[in-house]
Structure formats: C-alpha cells, structure tokens
Design an enzyme around this catalytic site. Structure first.
Site, PDB file in Angstrom:
ATOM      1  N   LYS A   1      18.788   6.738  41.955  1.00  0.00           N
ATOM      2  CA  LYS A   1      18.315   7.702  42.946  1.00  0.00           C
ATOM      3  C   LYS A   1      17.468   6.993  44.002  1.00  0.00           C
ATOM      4  O   LYS A   1      16.873   5.956  43.716  1.00  0.00           O
ATOM      5  CB  LYS A   1      17.431   8.755  42.255  1.00  0.00           C
ATOM      6  CG  LYS A   1      18.178   9.763  41.428  1.00  0.00           C
ATOM      7  CD  LYS A   1      17.221  10.799  40.849  1.00  0.00           C
ATOM      8  CE  LYS A   1      17.936  11.807  39.992  1.00  0.00           C
ATOM      9  NZ  LYS A   1      18.908  12.635  40.717  1.00  0.00           N
TER      10      LYS A   1
ATOM     11  N   ARG B   1      24.794  16.794  32.001  1.00  0.00           N
ATOM     12  CA  ARG B   1      25.988  17.362  31.345  1.00  0.00           C
ATOM     13  C   ARG B   1      26.458  16.464  30.208  1.00  0.00           C
ATOM     14  O   ARG B   1      27.050  16.940  29.240  1.00  0.00           O
ATOM     15  CB  ARG B   1      27.072  17.595  32.406  1.00  0.00           C
ATOM     16  CG  ARG B   1      27.516  16.333  33.101  1.00  0.00           C
ATOM     17  CD  ARG B   1      28.241  16.600  34.418  1.00  0.00           C
ATOM     18  NE  ARG B   1      27.323  16.888  35.521  1.00  0.00           N
ATOM     19  CZ  ARG B   1      27.710  17.159  36.761  1.00  0.00           C
ATOM     20  NH1 ARG B   1      28.992  17.224  37.055  1.00  0.00           N
ATOM     21  NH2 ARG B   1      26.812  17.391  37.706  1.00  0.00           N
TER      22      ARG B   1
END
Ligand code: BES
Ligand code: MN
Ligand code: ZN
Length: 495
Positions: A279, A353
């Site tokens: 990120k 996920r």
C-alpha cells in the site's frame, strides 16, 4: 456510571442538574413548563431575553434557580417540534453530555417524554441514552504516559418516564444498552490499540481472557493446526509475517447443545501493509484497524454473555498480519483453500477474503443456523457508501432484511448491494479455480462474490465495515460499529 429509571416527572427528583428541553421558537417542553411554573416564570424570562431560542444543538446552563431541588437547570435546544426525529434525539443527548462534561456536574436528570419520537418508545430512548453516555465518556489513553485530564465528573444519569407500565421494559432496555456499550468499548479498545501490541497473539490472549471472565469456551488454533486442516489460503497471507497467525474460536452456549448456533466470523488482520502489493504510505497507520471485524465479534460475544441471551453463538476469528518479506506470498501464487478450491492470488492486498474463506469453511463444522462475517474488506465500500453505512451482501433475502431492520433500529445502518452471476464471472482465473480480485469495478461486490464461493452450505450474510469501523482525521479512532447492529439482530433472534 450509575443509571436509574424513575416513574414521574423530573422535578420530583433532586440533584446537581435537570434537563429542560426547548423547541424552536422558544416553545417549552413539559419539563420546562413544570419548572417554569415552580420558579414563577424564571424560564420564560430567560427565553424572553433571547439567550435560548430552542435551536437544535444549543444549550444554556442556569445556576441557582429558585424553588427547585436542583443546583442547575440545563436548557437544551431541540429544534422544530414537528421535525424532531431519532437523529435530533441522539444529538440532543450528545450536546447535554458535551456541555456537562465541561462542568463539575456529577449527576443529571432528564425526562424521556420531553423528546417526542412517534416511531420509537421509551425502551429505545433508554438503550440509546445508555450507549450515547458511554460513547461520549470513552477515552483511549492507555498508551499515554499521563491520562488526559478531560475526565468528566458525571457519575449518575436519571431517566424519568411517565408510565409505570413501561418500567420493566425500560429496565430491560437499560441492561441491553449497558451491555452493548460494554461490547462497543471492548471493540474500540482493541481497534485503537497500537499494531505492535495488538498482534494475532494479543487477540488470542484477549479472547482467552474474555472466556475466563464470561463463561465462554476459547480455542486457539496454531499455524500447524491450520496446516493440518488445509487452510492454505489463510496461511498464504500469514507467510510474510514474523507474527504467528491464530484462528481464534469462542463459543457461547445459551441454549441446549443441539440448538444450531449463529456463527460470527470477523476479519482479524492486525496490520495490513498490502504485502508484496504494498500500500502507499499515506494513512497506512489506519490499517491497524483492519482487525475491526474481529474486534466486533469479541464485542458482540461479550455483550451476548453479559445479557445471557438464549441463543448459541460461535465467534471465529482468523488473525494475521499482512506483511511483505522474502517469504511473503507473491502475485501469481496459487494456493489451495480448506474447501479444496484453488485460488490465484493476483493481488496480495486482497488478503481479507483469503483469510475469511478458510474461516467460513471451518464454520461448517458447527452446523450453523446462519453465518455473518464482518470485515473491513474493501476500499470500494467507502467509495460507495461513505462512512455512514455498512455494506451488506447475502445469499438469503430474509436474513438480509433482518439485518437491515436491526441496523435501522440500532441506528447502525447497513445497505444491501447485489450478488449475481454477472459479477461472479469477473473472478475467473486462467490458472486456478478462482482469482482473488475482480478488477476495479464493483470491488465490494466481487469481494463478496469471492466469499460466496465458500458459503454454499448455510444462510450467510457479509458486512463490509471498511467505512464504518473507524473514523479518520482529528477524531481518529474506532467507532465500535457494527456491535449495535449485531446485538440488535441477536436480541431479535433470541425472541
Ligand atoms: N483492508 C483493506 C480494505 C480497506 C482499505 C479498508 C481502505 C478501509 C480503507 C483490504 O484488505 C484491501 O486492501 N482491499 C483492497 C482490495 C483490492 C486489492 C481488490 C482495496 O480495497 O483496495
Ligand atoms: Mn488489503
Ligand atoms: Zn485488509
């Protein structure tokens, strides 16, 4: 904090401060009228002076008013009477608390019928007041060398109702409000905790401590246990971190063993750097909140145990860091999940996920009545719904509607987004059964579509709390959401 519920008008009580609502334009609530009468027009005079016009979010603290049993009267503006709604009630309670916290007031008395909500009864006002008081007094200063010195002196809140018949309901609502507030405080403390302290091991310890104090059963699976279970997807996320991953399971039994449990699954990424798909630096500190789903599961377990709800409840928390390193998972890696489905990891930053899918497969062994996962899953959800509303996706329409209703009631709203085959196609992989990302469009939906591949054996709903779990900016901090929604839902399940 002490709370008391009294039947009768507030002027019959005594104490440091009584609240009197004033509507626009200078219209007195019942309490204001009673106090005005007792004080021979004192309040009317103040209103005539123009210092309080009844506008929402205004207040005026009066001292030494003659002929009352209170040291102070707090006039509080409630806006236009016809426009009074839930939001106005909550902001009125908020400004009462804000005003009083800056004073030496130790107790406050307010009359609930002063707040004219047609859709909501006294129960609702009691629960919401208990939560609002706790929210307004919450501080996280355990990491400061000296505690902040803005601690309020408020110790007691007295809520007056008119009708004795409402008393049992209100007492019950008070217990619920206090339990929800306690759950939210745990959720906030865990979310706000620094990520060098709040690791997967720390979360596991917190769960074990909670189990001890609240008669829950805690089990913590280590990486070697997860390997045996074939949780290749969860372990792929943990690979880059020096902190060992944990799969934390908490069990609460409020019914007989054979009653099917509700299962809550919370994303517990204690820090999300993105991994090799790193990120950008800006605001990366906020990725300490990426375990907010896990924290909300612990908060809801705590509140459920406090209330001794007649339900069976399981909390499952996959906990890990998401870090880059020489050992970290790379884009293009293919892993096998516990379900047997293979996953091509195209972006290591779509890690939520990957840990949830194995936890959702693990949930099958509990033969659940239904499963709800709670996760700070997608930045796309913040773009879609902002910081006001939680994203909701489900394979069961009735469950979705029940969660929406619970959110409305708890003032902790969720909004449903669709699942469907068109979106499922976006997860096609050339090299594995499924890819872990679906492209930029509909990011919240494709994330939920990914999860839906692992939830075929039970009724399931997914809450994307990326926008609602914490606040950024000068009030940066965990919100404790969606504990109120979850608790409202669980309370309604218990009926
Ligand atoms: N934890 C983030 C989601 C997130 C981002 C929550 C910003 C709140 C604020 C999640 O793990 C993530 O990184 N998601 C990616 C998915 C993408 C790579 C498909 C995202 O949203 O960018
Ligand atoms: Mn991520
Ligand atoms: Zn994440």
């Amino acid at each position: 904090m002490d709370f008391a519920i009294k039947v009768g008008t507030s002027d019959k009580q005594r104490g440091a401060c009584v609240v009197a609502g004033i509507f626009e334009s200078r219209k007195m609530s019942e309490t204001a009228k009673i106090l005005d009468k007792a004080t021979e027009g004192y309040i009317k005079n103040i209103l005539a002076s123009g210092d309080m016009e009844g506008k929402a979010n205004t207040s005026l603290l009066l001292h030494n008013v003659p002929n009352t049993q209170f040291k102070r009267i707090l006039l509080i503006g409630l806006g236009k009477e016809q426009e009074f709604k839930e939001k106005t009630f909550l902001s009125a309670i908020g400004s009462i608390l804000n005003t009083l916290q800056k004073t030496a007031v130790t107790d406050v008395t307010l009359s609930l019928p002063d707040f004219p909500l047609k859709q909501k009864n006294s129960d609702w006002k009691v629960t919401q007041t208990a939560i609002a008081v706790s929210t307004s007094l919450y501080r996280f200063d355990q990491l400061k060398s000296k505690p902040d010195n803005d601690r309020s002196q408020l110790r007691k809140v007295v809520l007056c109702i008119n009708d004795r018949a409402e008393l049992p309901g209100c007492e019950n609502a008070l217990q619920q409000g206090l339990a929800i507030a306690k759950g939210m405080n745990l959720t906030k403390d865990l979310g706000n905790q620094a990520p060098n302290i709040c690791t997967p091991t720390y979360l596991a310890k917190q769960a074990k401590d909670l189990a001890k104090t609240h008669k829950l059963k805690a089990t913590v699976l280590e990486e070697k246990d997860m390997e045996k279970l074939g949780m290749g997807s969860l372990l792929a996320v943990a690979r880059g971190s020096d902190q060992p991953a944990k799969l934390i399971v908490l069990e609460y039994q409020g019914l007989t063993k054979k009653d099917n449990p509700v299962v809550l699954v919370g994303k517990g990424v204690t820090f999300d750097t993105g991994g090799i798909s790193l990120k950008p630096a800006a605001e990366m500190d906020e990725m300490k909140f990426d375990m907010s789903g896990a924290a909300s599961v612990l908060g809801a377990m705590l509140a459920t145990a406090e209330l001794k709800l007649p339900i069976n409840l399981i909390g499952i928390i996959p906990a890990t860091e998401n870090m880059p390193s020489g050992k970290a998972t790379k884009p293009g890696d293919v892993v096998t999940s516990m379900s047997g489905q293979t996953i091509e990891i195209l972006n290591t930053d779509a890690e939520g996920r990957l840990i949830l899918c194995d936890a959702l497969t693990y949930a099958e062994r509990y033969n659940p009545k239904l499963v709800i996962d709670i996760a700070t899953l997608t930045g796309a959800c913040v773009i879609a719904l902002g910081n006001f509303t939680t994203g909701l996706l489900s394979n069961d329409e009735q469950l979705a509607q029940e969660l929406i209703a619970a959110g409305e009631q708890a003032v902790d709203k969720a909004w449903q987004l669709p699942l469907g085959d068109d979106y499922q196609e976006l997860l096609k992989s050339n090299f594995a059964d499924i890819a872990n990302i679906g492209g930029r469009a509909a990011g919240t939906i494709t994330a939920a579509c990914f999860l839906s591949r692992f939830t075929k054996k039970y009724r399931w709903a997914h809450l994307d709390i990326a926008g609602t779990a914490w606040k950024s900016g000068k009030d940066k901090g965990s919100t404790g959401r969606p504990v109120p929604l979850l608790m409202q839902f669980l309370i309604s399940q218990a009926k």
